[in-house]
Design an enzyme around this catalytic site. Structure first.
Site, mmCIF file in Angstrom:
data_model
loop_
_atom_site.group_PDB
_atom_site.id
_atom_site.type_symbol
_atom_site.label_atom_id
_atom_site.label_comp_id
_atom_site.label_asym_id
_atom_site.label_seq_id
_atom_site.Cartn_x
_atom_site.Cartn_y
_atom_site.Cartn_z
ATOM 1 N N ASP A 1 9.250 2.804 1.686
ATOM 2 C CA ASP A 1 8.078 3.517 2.190
ATOM 3 C C ASP A 1 7.982 3.207 3.682
ATOM 4 O OD1 ASP A 1 5.574 4.250 3.069
ATOM 5 O OD2 ASP A 1 4.515 3.569 1.269
ATOM 6 N N PHE B 1 0.852 -1.188 0.000
ATOM 7 C CA PHE B 1 0.000 0.000 0.000
ATOM 8 C C PHE B 1 0.888 1.237 0.000
ATOM 9 C CE2 PHE B 1 -2.280 3.503 1.998
ATOM 10 C CZ PHE B 1 -3.394 3.560 1.180
ATOM 11 N N LYS C 1 2.589 9.613 8.422
ATOM 12 C CA LYS C 1 1.766 9.252 9.586
ATOM 13 C C LYS C 1 2.189 9.857 10.940
ATOM 14 C CE LYS C 1 -0.969 5.476 8.007
ATOM 15 N NZ LYS C 1 -0.602 5.034 6.663
HETATM 16 C C1 LIG Z 1 -0.809 5.410 5.225
HETATM 17 C C2 LIG Z 1 0.207 4.970 4.235
HETATM 18 C C3 LIG Z 1 0.395 5.662 3.016
HETATM 19 C C4 LIG Z 1 -0.479 6.809 2.585
HETATM 20 O O1 LIG Z 1 -0.397 7.913 3.430
HETATM 21 P P1 LIG Z 1 -1.526 9.070 3.311
HETATM 22 O O2 LIG Z 1 -1.052 10.090 4.324
HETATM 23 O O3 LIG Z 1 -2.835 8.450 3.650
HETATM 24 O O4 LIG Z 1 -1.484 9.589 1.933
HETATM 25 C C5 LIG Z 1 1.390 5.210 2.174
HETATM 26 N N1 LIG Z 1 2.169 4.164 2.497
HETATM 27 C C6 LIG Z 1 2.023 3.500 3.654
HETATM 28 C C7 LIG Z 1 2.937 2.368 3.970
HETATM 29 C C8 LIG Z 1 1.026 3.867 4.553
HETATM 30 O O5 LIG Z 1 0.858 3.173 5.693
#
Ligand SMILES: *Cc1c(COP(=O)(O)O)cnc(C)c1O
Length: 394
Positions: free
Chosen positions: A222, A137, A251
């Site tokens: 990420d 994700f 986050k």
């Molecule tokens: C939450 C998340 C995102 C997206 O972040 P947003 O602030 O909602 O755009 C991308 N990558 C990972 C691993 C996430 O947990």
């Protein structure tokens, strides 16, 4: 307003894109939140893995007040101290030489994708493809839904940006097979959060780094969910003893104030020149000052130690519950990013926990995800375990 009033208004006027539980949270303190009807909950979700230091943390609130009294926003066509100091702090304590500040996780990944492409076009013989992992994700913008290794998020949004390929997670050979002569980067979450806290071996991460070196590829990590202390360190990759070329954070970074960051080494960051990228609000004085305070608290060390100790304690407690409830199959995770895999659907258990005062969520179909604030106490963990114990009986 009561829960019912807030829910009515939400259903009437906001886009209905979220499956929300029927409670409206109006206030928070530490690991606890209260709803519009005055009910109290233990927040072991940290409001989507965001409030790393808990709700209304005094240092964060002080930074908010102090910066609000000075100035909230400075144009990126002028210089501003908070963003510069935050970037220095992040670089001093990481692999990175430079930081691009933005407002969310998806934006940080979007910046990482653009940087990898720009680098590929200029220094990588025109290569542009990015390989990501199945089940990953990476966000909800048009490019990040294609980076995301899940078909369901792309349905209805064609035509999509090109240049992404996928390989199963935690499988170096499959990753190598997905590489073509057009590949410029591999992009991974070091632990897959949304798809159920999928923890690869540290050896996998090391071998991916070697693979990238061998094929002259950039490694993009990420760390939006795994970073900012959640795994007991500023970045999860520190545990594997490797460094990426690009990493993203969001986050937990602002403890609730929206901010994202894309970090890179000097040779890679130099592909972005004047005008290559930008954001009106990115690196905003207010958000940067808050993130500077958040990272400052983490660097003092006690919160990270607590995260590791309470993570261990919570996992042990869940493992004990697994011995008692056969539907609880496996407990995994690192620090306070914890997944408990069930043999049944997770959603009804999540609901039962909420009804008895504990907020957690379901990641994937059958996994309970527990991500309490990093300041959580032993007593709060005991309280949560007792609620989960009860919820698993039904
Ligand atoms: C939450 C998340 C995102 C997206 O972040 P947003 O602030 O909602 O755009 C991308 N990558 C990972 C691993 C996430 O947990």
């Amino acid at each position: 307003m009561t829960n019912a009033e807030i829910i009515d208004l939400t259903k009437r006027y906001l886009f209905q894109v979220y499956a929300r539980a029927p409670v409206a949270i109006v206030r928070g303190q530490g690991c606890r939140v209260w709803d519009g009807d005055g009910c109290e909950y233990l927040d072991f979700f940290s409001s989507t893995v965001v409030t790393a230091l808990g709700h209304s943390h005094p240092t964060v609130t002080a930074a908010i007040r102090e910066q609000a009294d000075k100035i909230l926003h400075v144009s990126n066509l002028h210089y501003s101290e908070p963003g510069a100091r935050l970037a220095e702090r992040l670089c001093t304590h990481s692999f990175a030489d430079r930081v691009f500040l933005c407002n969310s996780g998806a934006e940080a990944n979007e910046a990482a994708i653009k940087l990898a492409r720009k680098y590929g076009h200029e220094k990588g013989e025109g290569r542009f493809e990015i390989v990501t992992a199945t089940g990953s994700f990476h966000g909800r913008t048009l490019a990040t839904i294609v980076a995301t290794g899940q078909e369901k998020v792309r349905i209805g949004f064609q035509p999509l940006p090109e240049g992404f390929r996928y390989a199963p997670f935690n499988d170096v050979a499959a990753l190598e097979d997905a590489i073509t002569d057009r590949t410029i980067a591999i992009m991974l979450e070091p632990i897959q959060g949304e798809s159920g806290v999928i923890v690869p071996s540290l050896d996998y991460l090391r071998r991916v780094r070697e693979l990238c070196d061998r094929h002259h590829l950039l490694l993009i990590l990420d760390e939006i969910q795994t970073g900012v202390g959640r795994a007991g360190s500023l970045f999860f990759h520190e545990h594997a003893g490797i460094t990426p070329d690009i990493a993203t954070l969001a986050k937990g970074l602002g403890n609730g104030v929206p901010i994202g960051a894309m970090l890179a080494t000097e040779p890679v960051s130099s592909a972005f020149v004047l005008g290559s990228h930008g954001s009106t609000f990115g690196g905003n004085a207010f958000a940067s000052a808050v993130a500077f305070a958040v990272v400052g608290v983490l660097l003092q060390g006690a919160v990270l130690e607590n995260c590791m100790a309470m993570g261990e304690y919570l996992r042990q407690g869940l493992t004990r519950l697994a011995g008692k409830h056969s539907m609880l199959k496996q407990v995994r995770g690192h620090g306070l990013l914890i997944g408990a895999e069930l043999s049944v659907a997770a959603a009804p258990i999540v609901e039962r926990c909420r009804e008895t005062g504990l907020l957690i969520n379901a990641a994937g179909e059958k996994v309970l995800r527990l991500t309490p604030p990093l300041i959580v106490s032993r007593a709060e963990v005991d309280e949560a375990l007792a609620i989960i114990d009860e919820a698993l009986v039904g």
